[in-house]
Design a protein around this motif. Structure first.
Motif, PDB file in Angstrom:
ATOM      1  N   UNK A   1       0.830  -1.205   0.000  1.00 31.09           N
ATOM      2  CA  UNK A   1       0.000   0.000   0.000  1.00 31.09           C
ATOM      3  C   UNK A   1       0.865   1.257   0.000  1.00 31.09           C
ATOM      4  N   UNK A   2       1.919   1.255   0.828  1.00 26.71           N
ATOM      5  CA  UNK A   2       2.824   2.408   0.894  1.00 26.71           C
ATOM      6  C   UNK A   2       3.527   2.650  -0.439  1.00 26.71           C
ATOM      7  N   UNK A   3       3.683   1.586  -1.238  1.00 26.83           N
ATOM      8  CA  UNK A   3       4.317   1.702  -2.550  1.00 26.83           C
ATOM      9  C   UNK A   3       3.313   2.008  -3.653  1.00 26.83           C
ATOM     10  N   UNK A   4       2.048   2.237  -3.277  1.00 30.76           N
ATOM     11  CA  UNK A   4       1.040   2.618  -4.263  1.00 30.76           C
ATOM     12  C   UNK A   4       0.265   1.477  -4.878  1.00 30.76           C
ATOM     13  N   UNK A   5       0.450   0.254  -4.392  1.00 28.41           N
ATOM     14  CA  UNK A   5      -0.298  -0.890  -4.913  1.00 28.41           C
ATOM     15  C   UNK A   5      -1.648  -0.922  -4.202  1.00 28.41           C
ATOM     16  N   UNK A   6      -2.754  -0.973  -4.953  1.00 25.39           N
ATOM     17  CA  UNK A   6      -4.066  -0.996  -4.306  1.00 25.39           C
ATOM     18  C   UNK A   6      -4.337  -2.363  -3.660  1.00 25.39           C
ATOM     19  N   UNK A   7      -4.311  -2.390  -2.344  1.00 30.68           N
ATOM     20  CA  UNK A   7      -4.612  -3.589  -1.566  1.00 30.68           C
ATOM     21  C   UNK A   7      -5.590  -3.195  -0.463  1.00 30.68           C
ATOM     22  N   UNK A   8      -6.315  -4.158   0.087  1.00 32.46           N
ATOM     23  CA  UNK A   8      -7.203  -3.809   1.203  1.00 32.46           C
ATOM     24  C   UNK A   8      -6.385  -3.232   2.364  1.00 32.46           C
ATOM     25  N   UNK A   9      -6.995  -2.298   3.092  1.00 33.33           N
ATOM     26  CA  UNK A   9      -6.334  -1.707   4.251  1.00 33.33           C
ATOM     27  C   UNK A   9      -6.372  -2.697   5.415  1.00 33.33           C
ATOM     28  N   UNK A  10      -5.222  -2.919   6.037  1.00 38.07           N
ATOM     29  CA  UNK A  10      -5.154  -3.761   7.226  1.00 38.07           C
ATOM     30  C   UNK A  10      -5.582  -2.905   8.412  1.00 38.07           C
ATOM     31  N   UNK A  11      -6.659  -3.311   9.066  1.00 42.01           N
ATOM     32  CA  UNK A  11      -7.208  -2.555  10.182  1.00 42.01           C
ATOM     33  C   UNK A  11      -6.675  -3.031  11.526  1.00 42.01           C
ATOM     34  N   UNK A  12      -6.458  -4.351  11.638  1.00 43.09           N
ATOM     35  CA  UNK A  12      -6.007  -4.912  12.915  1.00 43.09           C
ATOM     36  C   UNK A  12      -5.491  -6.321  12.681  1.00 43.09           C
ATOM     37  N   UNK A  13      -4.494  -6.707  13.459  1.00 42.50           N
ATOM     38  CA  UNK A  13      -3.989  -8.079  13.494  1.00 42.50           C
ATOM     39  C   UNK A  13      -3.831  -8.432  14.957  1.00 42.50           C
ATOM     40  N   UNK A  14      -4.301  -9.600  15.351  1.00 39.56           N
ATOM     41  CA  UNK A  14      -4.190  -9.951  16.763  1.00 39.56           C
ATOM     42  C   UNK A  14      -4.589 -11.375  17.053  1.00 39.56           C
TER      43      UNK A  14
END
Length: 179
Positions: free
Chosen positions: A62-75
């Motif tokens: 995502x930071x590199x501009x690739x459209x991917x789903x946003x990760x909201x949480x991992x746990x």
């Protein structure tokens, strides 16, 4: 975190995060997936899901501009099951297009250019990308559970990777003795 005995069914675990509208979406080799229409919840079957490293990769893409789903949480759920929560991205069921294949190629280029060390499946930790293997051949073995040529009658042509990318048959055949 080690997995404790699970007292809740996956549907109940999904509702504990997504709420009462949680519905089953899909199941794969490493996760069961639920959605509430806005978010996607991946519930790991076990440690092979590597959800922390997956989230790190998605954030880097995502930071590199690739459209991917946003990760909201991992746990971890109280049951000991690992989970990841992402934004929901609906497909159009239109099938592959020339533009879609080009987008995929660009995304794979960015993915493979991410700074990393080692080979194969990533260690499941946040931050840096460290493969669990020290050689390319050992790395390949961590990624292809059906390799080397087991479960398919010993024919390289029956390996799922080769079925979808036949141009890889000769390079992989050359590695067969090592693998």
């Amino acid at each position: 975190m080690p997995h404790s005995s699970r007292l809740m069914r996956p549907e109940a675990e999904a509702r504990s995060i997504l709420g009462p509208t949680a519905r089953f979406l899909s199941i794969g080799a490493t996760c069961e997936v639920y959605t509430d229409g806005d978010r996607v919840l991946r519930l790991a079957h076990g440690p092979e899901a590597r959800l922390s490293s997956q989230a790190s990769v998605m954030r880097a893409l995502s930071a590199a501009g690739v459209p991917v789903p946003e990760v909201l949480e991992v746990g971890w759920l109280p049951t000991g099951r690992a989970f990841s929560l992402e934004s929901f991205v609906a497909g159009d069921d239109a099938g592959p297009s020339r533009e879609g294949w080009a987008d995929l190629g660009r995304a794979l280029g960015v993915l493979h250019a991410l700074p990393h060390a080692g080979f194969g499946v990533l260690e499941d930790r946040g931050g840096d990308f460290q493969g669990v293997a020290s050689t390319p051949a050992d790395g390949l073995c961590t990624r292809l559970k059906a390799w080397p040529l087991n479960g398919n009658g010993g024919r390289l042509s029956a390996q799922p990777l080769i079925h979808h990318a036949p141009d890889l048959a000769l390079p992989l055949a050359a590695l067969e003795p090592e693998l």
